[in-house]
Write a protein that holds these residues in place. Sequence first.
Motif, PDB file in Angstrom:
ATOM      1  N   SER A 182       0.837  -1.205   0.000  1.00 41.59           N
ATOM      2  CA  SER A 182       0.000   0.000   0.000  1.00 41.59           C
ATOM      3  C   SER A 182       0.869   1.251   0.000  1.00 41.59           C
ATOM      4  N   ASP A 183       0.418   2.233  -0.735  1.00 43.05           N
ATOM      5  CA  ASP A 183       1.046   3.554  -0.724  1.00 43.05           C
ATOM      6  C   ASP A 183       0.253   4.516   0.155  1.00 43.05           C
ATOM      7  N   ASP A 184      -0.710   3.998   0.907  1.00 39.84           N
ATOM      8  CA  ASP A 184      -1.551   4.813   1.775  1.00 39.84           C
ATOM      9  C   ASP A 184      -0.777   5.161   3.045  1.00 39.84           C
ATOM     10  N   VAL A 185      -0.177   6.343   3.015  1.00 36.78           N
ATOM     11  CA  VAL A 185       0.603   6.816   4.163  1.00 36.78           C
ATOM     12  C   VAL A 185       0.088   8.162   4.656  1.00 36.78           C
ATOM     13  N   SER A 186      -1.047   8.582   4.114  1.00 36.62           N
ATOM     14  CA  SER A 186      -1.574   9.913   4.409  1.00 36.62           C
ATOM     15  C   SER A 186      -1.981  10.058   5.868  1.00 36.62           C
ATOM     16  N   ASP A 187      -1.998  11.286   6.294  1.00 42.73           N
ATOM     17  CA  ASP A 187      -2.385  11.616   7.660  1.00 42.73           C
ATOM     18  C   ASP A 187      -3.740  12.306   7.613  1.00 42.73           C
ATOM     19  N   ILE A 188      -4.801  11.494   7.533  1.00 45.85           N
ATOM     20  CA  ILE A 188      -6.160  12.004   7.451  1.00 45.85           C
ATOM     21  C   ILE A 188      -6.788  11.868   8.834  1.00 45.85           C
ATOM     22  N   PRO A 189      -7.301  12.926   9.401  1.00 44.50           N
ATOM     23  CA  PRO A 189      -7.832  12.829  10.766  1.00 44.50           C
ATOM     24  C   PRO A 189      -9.059  11.924  10.912  1.00 44.50           C
ATOM     25  N   LEU A 190      -9.759  11.656   9.825  1.00 46.29           N
ATOM     26  CA  LEU A 190     -10.985  10.866   9.921  1.00 46.29           C
ATOM     27  C   LEU A 190     -10.757   9.363   9.867  1.00 46.29           C
ATOM     28  N   ARG A 191      -9.562   8.947   9.453  1.00 47.55           N
ATOM     29  CA  ARG A 191      -9.276   7.510   9.412  1.00 47.55           C
ATOM     30  C   ARG A 191      -7.771   7.290   9.412  1.00 47.55           C
ATOM     31  N   PRO A 192      -7.333   6.154   9.958  1.00 46.23           N
ATOM     32  CA  PRO A 192      -5.907   5.857   9.933  1.00 46.23           C
ATOM     33  C   PRO A 192      -5.488   5.389   8.534  1.00 46.23           C
ATOM     34  N   SER A 193      -4.240   5.568   8.206  1.00 42.12           N
ATOM     35  CA  SER A 193      -3.725   5.082   6.929  1.00 42.12           C
ATOM     36  C   SER A 193      -3.327   3.617   7.066  1.00 42.12           C
ATOM     37  N   ALA A 194      -3.114   2.968   5.944  1.00 40.61           N
ATOM     38  CA  ALA A 194      -2.631   1.585   5.966  1.00 40.61           C
ATOM     39  C   ALA A 194      -1.273   1.527   6.659  1.00 40.61           C
ATOM     40  N   ALA A 195      -0.438   2.529   6.420  1.00 35.40           N
ATOM     41  CA  ALA A 195       0.883   2.561   7.063  1.00 35.40           C
ATOM     42  C   ALA A 195       0.750   2.628   8.578  1.00 35.40           C
ATOM     43  N   GLU A 196      -0.137   3.483   9.046  1.00 35.62           N
ATOM     44  CA  GLU A 196      -0.363   3.638  10.480  1.00 35.62           C
ATOM     45  C   GLU A 196      -0.895   2.341  11.101  1.00 35.62           C
ATOM     46  N   LEU A 197      -1.822   1.689  10.417  1.00 36.62           N
ATOM     47  CA  LEU A 197      -2.393   0.443  10.918  1.00 36.62           C
ATOM     48  C   LEU A 197      -1.354  -0.677  10.937  1.00 36.62           C
ATOM     49  N   CYS A 198      -0.557  -0.758   9.888  1.00 33.92           N
ATOM     50  CA  CYS A 198       0.476  -1.794   9.845  1.00 33.92           C
ATOM     51  C   CYS A 198       1.467  -1.601  10.995  1.00 33.92           C
ATOM     52  N   THR A 199       1.837  -0.369  11.255  1.00 28.49           N
ATOM     53  CA  THR A 199       2.729  -0.087  12.375  1.00 28.49           C
ATOM     54  C   THR A 199       2.057  -0.499  13.680  1.00 28.49           C
ATOM     55  N   GLY A 230       2.055  -4.196  13.971  1.00 26.83           N
ATOM     56  CA  GLY A 230       3.365  -4.823  13.836  1.00 26.83           C
ATOM     57  C   GLY A 230       3.523  -5.612  12.550  1.00 26.83           C
ATOM     58  N   TRP A 231       2.817  -5.199  11.501  1.00 29.44           N
ATOM     59  CA  TRP A 231       2.866  -5.883  10.214  1.00 29.44           C
ATOM     60  C   TRP A 231       3.774  -5.125   9.259  1.00 29.44           C
ATOM     61  N   ASP A 232       4.381  -5.862   8.356  1.00 31.09           N
ATOM     62  CA  ASP A 232       5.220  -5.239   7.334  1.00 31.09           C
ATOM     63  C   ASP A 232       4.342  -4.639   6.246  1.00 31.09           C
ATOM     64  N   ARG A 233       4.738  -3.459   5.788  1.00 28.65           N
ATOM     65  CA  ARG A 233       4.064  -2.785   4.678  1.00 28.65           C
ATOM     66  C   ARG A 233       5.123  -2.417   3.667  1.00 28.65           C
ATOM     67  N   ILE A 234       4.764  -2.526   2.424  1.00 29.93           N
ATOM     68  CA  ILE A 234       5.685  -2.185   1.345  1.00 29.93           C
ATOM     69  C   ILE A 234       4.922  -1.344   0.317  1.00 29.93           C
ATOM     70  N   SER A 235       5.612  -0.414  -0.308  1.00 28.70           N
ATOM     71  CA  SER A 235       4.965   0.413  -1.333  1.00 28.70           C
ATOM     72  C   SER A 235       4.750  -0.420  -2.599  1.00 28.70           C
ATOM     73  N   MET A 236       3.913   0.071  -3.478  1.00 34.41           N
ATOM     74  CA  MET A 236       3.670  -0.631  -4.733  1.00 34.41           C
ATOM     75  C   MET A 236       4.956  -0.755  -5.549  1.00 34.41           C
TER      76      MET A 236
END
Length: 146
Positions: free
Chosen positions: A105-122, A125-131
């Motif tokens: 996922s490239d979803d790393v945005s800081d949107i106050p209404l929802r967490p990003s995929a990067a934030e959730l993976c962190t 404790g899951w690994d995330r990789i960009s496209m």
Amino acid sequence: MSELFDELTPLVENGSLVFPRAVVEDLTTWARDEPVAFWSQGVNPLLRSFSPQIEHKIWFTRKIEVELDYDEGLVNVDGSEPSLVDVMSLGRRCEQDGTPFYVVSDDVSDIPLRPSAAELCTHFGWDRISMSGYLDLHAGLSHLLS
């Protein structure tokens, strides 16, 4: 771009690239006239076994509500559930099954209404990789993104 999809299709066929059908639905809406939407619709029948199970969705929703203070869970403006819920729920399924995985996922945005995929993976404790990182892992395909 079709060369990229020609390379990705066998990865879906052999199960090394999986995503829930909700991603296809989101792409059909948000990338309506883009090649990725047409490709995802074409591989959609191959995704049958990669839908998250209800217990994983419940687990994710509770985590979001309790640990991250999203009282309503995650919802789109129209009230529907974003595909991010299914992606994270599928991650939980893989984690429980002992299936190695990482979230692409490239979803790393800081949107106050929802967490990003990067934030959730962190958070989980899951690994995330960009496209592009994912495509580099598979025979240096990132050059096909252009």
